[in-house]
Write a protein that holds these residues in place. Sequence first.
Motif, mmCIF file in Angstrom:
data_model
loop_
_atom_site.group_PDB
_atom_site.id
_atom_site.type_symbol
_atom_site.label_atom_id
_atom_site.label_comp_id
_atom_site.label_asym_id
_atom_site.label_seq_id
_atom_site.Cartn_x
_atom_site.Cartn_y
_atom_site.Cartn_z
ATOM 1 N N SER A 4 -6.256 -7.953 4.887
ATOM 2 C CA SER A 4 -6.931 -6.674 5.095
ATOM 3 C C SER A 4 -6.149 -5.541 4.431
ATOM 4 C CB SER A 4 -7.090 -6.410 6.594
ATOM 5 O OG SER A 4 -7.615 -5.131 6.802
ATOM 6 N N ASN A 8 -7.269 -3.206 1.265
ATOM 7 C CA ASN A 8 -7.264 -1.746 1.340
ATOM 8 C C ASN A 8 -6.415 -1.126 0.224
ATOM 9 O OD1 ASN A 8 -8.981 -1.610 3.539
ATOM 10 N ND2 ASN A 8 -7.307 -1.598 5.033
ATOM 11 N N ASN A 11 -8.429 -1.406 -2.895
ATOM 12 C CA ASN A 11 -9.506 -0.418 -2.882
ATOM 13 C C ASN A 11 -8.984 0.978 -3.225
ATOM 14 O OD1 ASN A 11 -11.528 -2.242 -2.273
ATOM 15 N ND2 ASN A 11 -11.418 -1.881 -0.068
#
Length: 165
Positions: A4, A8, A11
Amino acid sequence: MDASMLKNLRNLKLSGVIKTLEIRNEQAIKEKLSYIEFLELLIDDEISSRKENSYKKRTQKAHFPAFKTLEEYDFNFQSSLNRQEIYNLATCEYICKKENIVFIGPPGTGKTHLAISLGIKALQQGYKVLFTTVSEMMNILFESKADNSYHQIIKSLNIIYLQTY
């Protein structure tokens, strides 16, 4: 680093942080760094990574025929050249002043070497550079007139233009 967090960071386009996060985390634990100190290290890593990536991309787009530095130039070979003047050009002040530089002389006198080395100095200072011949540039401009992309080409050429004669 869990999936995760990695997602992130991707991103957010923080590739510099991704590269060094685990090492910096170990360093922070060993050296008992504060959260702020740890974050500062990661930010510095990201900035360094972006600068390095930008330099690499700009170097590729410059289309240098070779990689030649000013430090490699043999000023003894071309004794009529003013060494101090060339080193002054290497500061790239002429760019800020919007001045042109033209090297003129017979083949084999080091014009291309100097143009490339000054281009590299400009890249190192964050400028965009394009190395091309006059005939290549004229072809590009003539073709752009034919396909109505002339103004777009001129706008994209808002970069340092190095040429030798």
